[in-house]
Scaffold this motif. Structure first.
Motif, PDB file in Angstrom:
ATOM      1  N   LEU A  61      -0.035   1.279   4.317  1.00  0.00           N
ATOM      2  CA  LEU A  61      -0.846   0.744   3.226  1.00  0.00           C
ATOM      3  C   LEU A  61      -0.031   0.363   2.001  1.00  0.00           C
ATOM      4  CD1 LEU A  61      -3.939   3.156   3.309  1.00  0.00           C
ATOM      5  CD2 LEU A  61      -3.782   0.842   4.225  1.00  0.00           C
ATOM      6  N   CYS A  62       1.231   0.801   1.939  1.00  0.00           N
ATOM      7  CA  CYS A  62       2.024   0.598   0.716  1.00  0.00           C
ATOM      8  C   CYS A  62       2.509  -0.842   0.601  1.00  0.00           C
ATOM      9  CB  CYS A  62       3.224   1.546   0.705  1.00  0.00           C
ATOM     10  SG  CYS A  62       4.368   1.218  -0.654  1.00  0.00           S
ATOM     11  N   PRO A  63       2.179  -1.537  -0.480  1.00  0.00           N
ATOM     12  CA  PRO A  63       2.643  -2.922  -0.641  1.00  0.00           C
ATOM     13  C   PRO A  63       4.155  -3.001  -0.911  1.00  0.00           C
ATOM     14  CG  PRO A  63       1.387  -2.205  -2.578  1.00  0.00           C
ATOM     15  CD  PRO A  63       1.307  -1.085  -1.580  1.00  0.00           C
ATOM     16  N   ASP A  64       4.752  -1.900  -1.337  1.00  0.00           N
ATOM     17  CA  ASP A  64       6.182  -1.909  -1.693  1.00  0.00           C
ATOM     18  C   ASP A  64       7.026  -1.147  -0.681  1.00  0.00           C
ATOM     19  OD1 ASP A  64       5.516  -3.266  -4.029  1.00  0.00           O
ATOM     20  OD2 ASP A  64       5.120  -1.383  -5.102  1.00  0.00           O
ATOM     21  N   ALA A  70       7.071   4.429   2.798  1.00  0.00           N
ATOM     22  CA  ALA A  70       6.321   4.083   1.594  1.00  0.00           C
ATOM     23  C   ALA A  70       7.170   4.291   0.347  1.00  0.00           C
ATOM     24  CB  ALA A  70       5.076   4.948   1.508  1.00  0.00           C
ATOM     25  N   CYS A  71       6.798   3.581  -0.739  1.00  0.00           N
ATOM     26  CA  CYS A  71       7.537   3.752  -1.995  1.00  0.00           C
ATOM     27  C   CYS A  71       7.210   5.097  -2.621  1.00  0.00           C
ATOM     28  CB  CYS A  71       7.228   2.612  -2.960  1.00  0.00           C
ATOM     29  SG  CYS A  71       5.618   2.764  -3.774  1.00  0.00           S
ATOM     30  N   GLY A  72       5.994   5.592  -2.371  1.00  0.00           N
ATOM     31  CA  GLY A  72       5.601   6.906  -2.883  1.00  0.00           C
ATOM     32  C   GLY A  72       5.146   6.898  -4.324  1.00  0.00           C
ATOM     33  N   ALA A  73       5.262   5.761  -4.999  1.00  0.00           N
ATOM     34  CA  ALA A  73       4.972   5.737  -6.437  1.00  0.00           C
ATOM     35  C   ALA A  73       3.837   4.791  -6.803  1.00  0.00           C
ATOM     36  CB  ALA A  73       6.232   5.338  -7.204  1.00  0.00           C
ATOM     37  N   CYS A  74       3.529   3.839  -5.946  1.00  0.00           N
ATOM     38  CA  CYS A  74       2.534   2.826  -6.330  1.00  0.00           C
ATOM     39  C   CYS A  74       1.126   3.429  -6.298  1.00  0.00           C
ATOM     40  CB  CYS A  74       2.630   1.610  -5.408  1.00  0.00           C
ATOM     41  SG  CYS A  74       2.029   1.934  -3.743  1.00  0.00           S
ATOM     42  N   ARG A  75       0.190   2.648  -6.775  1.00  0.00           N
ATOM     43  CA  ARG A  75      -1.210   3.086  -6.830  1.00  0.00           C
ATOM     44  C   ARG A  75      -1.731   3.465  -5.440  1.00  0.00           C
ATOM     45  NH1 ARG A  75      -6.247   1.680  -9.503  1.00  0.00           N
ATOM     46  NH2 ARG A  75      -7.743   0.946  -7.957  1.00  0.00           N
ATOM     47  N   SER A  76      -1.411   2.627  -4.447  1.00  0.00           N
ATOM     48  CA  SER A  76      -1.879   2.897  -3.085  1.00  0.00           C
ATOM     49  C   SER A  76      -1.321   4.230  -2.579  1.00  0.00           C
ATOM     50  CB  SER A  76      -1.466   1.745  -2.159  1.00  0.00           C
ATOM     51  OG  SER A  76      -1.681   2.095  -0.815  1.00  0.00           O
ATOM     52  N   CYS A  77      -0.020   4.433  -2.747  1.00  0.00           N
ATOM     53  CA  CYS A  77       0.609   5.676  -2.271  1.00  0.00           C
ATOM     54  C   CYS A  77      -0.010   6.895  -2.941  1.00  0.00           C
ATOM     55  CB  CYS A  77       2.115   5.650  -2.558  1.00  0.00           C
ATOM     56  SG  CYS A  77       3.023   4.587  -1.418  1.00  0.00           S
ATOM     57  N   ARG A  78      -0.234   6.797  -4.264  1.00  0.00           N
ATOM     58  CA  ARG A  78      -0.809   7.950  -4.968  1.00  0.00           C
ATOM     59  C   ARG A  78      -2.225   8.223  -4.475  1.00  0.00           C
ATOM     60  NH1 ARG A  78       0.933   5.616  -9.555  1.00  0.00           N
ATOM     61  NH2 ARG A  78      -1.190   5.509 -10.370  1.00  0.00           N
TER      62      ARG A  78
HETATM   63 ZN    ZN Z   1       3.727   2.605  -2.354  1.00  0.00          ZN
END
Ligand code: ZN
Length: 343
Positions: A61-64, A70-78
């Motif tokens: 789901l992570c766009p980044d 996953a980036c772990g920091a974006c809105r989706s990840c959180r």
């Molecule tokens: Zn992310």
């Protein structure tokens, strides 16, 4: 601590220890947009399958995302970690009853929702933990969706009992096998999670046979105490066993340890029961080995009464399966002890 900081802390997904090969392959496939639409994560209980599924789903789901995940920091990840992601669906056994299962209604509701447009635009993830609790009707309801899956949807089925899934369901999934971890990996996870040291830690690692979940259950569920009780039991002639009384006594000291707070009484009993079965299995096997080496039965309990080591392990395995299959843990243990006491 500010509330933003609180939220960041809660949005932390623990890193997965071990399983590098299988994860690298899948994360790369997710990054390249060619991941299979349904993955079945299977392997022994407590080795990190569910956590691995969360890492994979979050990356999906992570766009980044990168090839590493996953980036772990974006809105989706959180939002995935905070369990507030609109495109993340999870099926769990419905609570309440002892013999929990995932109802066909839950499956139907999910299969309708997966066709809705994703709220965040990246796709959808459906996580089914303990997928063997779907039952046949539920699996058939799921099958249609797996056969004609909605676009950009990743199904993650997690189970220690893949053999319980219908062949038709399994054939729609890519099977990912998770193995026990090394002793060192288990030790690392335990040291990160708590302040256990010395003998407690050594015994838990030895007991775990590569499952950090089992090691934690040992540490949090009075494993050393229970192991002593199992050893006493095995040193008693099986004709003197009192299965009902013993199970009551062993599961009665149920005051949850601090680590078990937040679990229901049934969940605590289930964990303890699984721990006891594994202890019976290990300590039984130890006795068989000792009696083979010494060429004589290992003490007042004669293991040959239970029909030899193979039967002993078989019965323990069956009890474990019964508990995983949500049979009342007290009943499952009583049946096991009665079986083990019988020739
Ligand atoms: Zn992310």
């Amino acid at each position: 601590m500010s509330s933003t900081r609180d939220e960041e802390d809660r949005a932390f997904l623990p890193p997965l220890v071990g399983h590098e090969g299988v994860m690298a392959e899948q994360l790369e496939a997710i990054h390249a947009g060619r991941v299979h639409h349904a993955l079945c994560l299977t392997g022994p209980w407590g080795v990190g399958k569910a956590l691995a599924a969360r890492h994979l789903g979050r990356a999906f789901l992570c766009p980044d995302r990168t090839q590493q995940g996953a980036c772990g920091a974006c809105r989706s990840c959180r939002r995935v970690v905070l369990e507030s992601h609109p495109d993340w669906q999870e099926l769990r056994p419905s609570g309440g009853s002892v013999r929990g299962s995932i109802s066909v209604d839950q499956v139907r509701e999910m299969t309708e929702r997966v066709w809705l447009k994703p709220g965040e635009g990246q796709g959808r993830v459906v996580l089914i933990e303990e997928a063997h609790l779907l039952g046949e009707v539920g699996q058939n309801a799921l099958l249609k969706t797996l056969e004609e899956p909605p676009p950009s949807t990743l199904f993650l089925l997690v189970t220690p009992r893949a053999a319980e899934l219908l062949p038709t369901v399994l054939s729609r999934c890519q099977i990912l096998r998770f193995s026990p971890l090394s002793g060192e990996e288990v030790r690392r996870i335990l040291q990160d999670k708590g302040s256990w040291r010395g003998e407690d830690l050594d015994q838990a690692v030895e007991f775990s046979e590569g499952s950090p979940g089992a090691a934690l259950a040992f540490l949090e569920g009075q494993g050393r105490f229970l192991r002593e009780r199992v050893r006493e039991l095995l040193a008693t002639p099986s004709g003197e066993w009192d299965p009902v009384g013993m199970v009551q006594e062993l599961l009665a000291s149920q005051a949850a340890s601090p680590a078990e707070e937040g679990l229901t009484l049934t969940q605590v009993k289930r964990r303890r029961a699984l721990l006891l079965v594994q202890l019976l299995q290990q300590e039984g096997a130890r006795r068989f080995r000792a009696s083979l080496l010494e060429g004589q039965p290992g003490g007042p309990y004669d293991p040959s009464l239970a029909g030899g080591m193979e039967k002993w392990l078989d019965r323990c395995f069956q009890a474990e399966q019964n508990i995983l299959w949500n049979l009342d843990p007290v009943l499952a243990l009583e049946i096991l002890l009665m079986d083990l006491a019988r020739p």
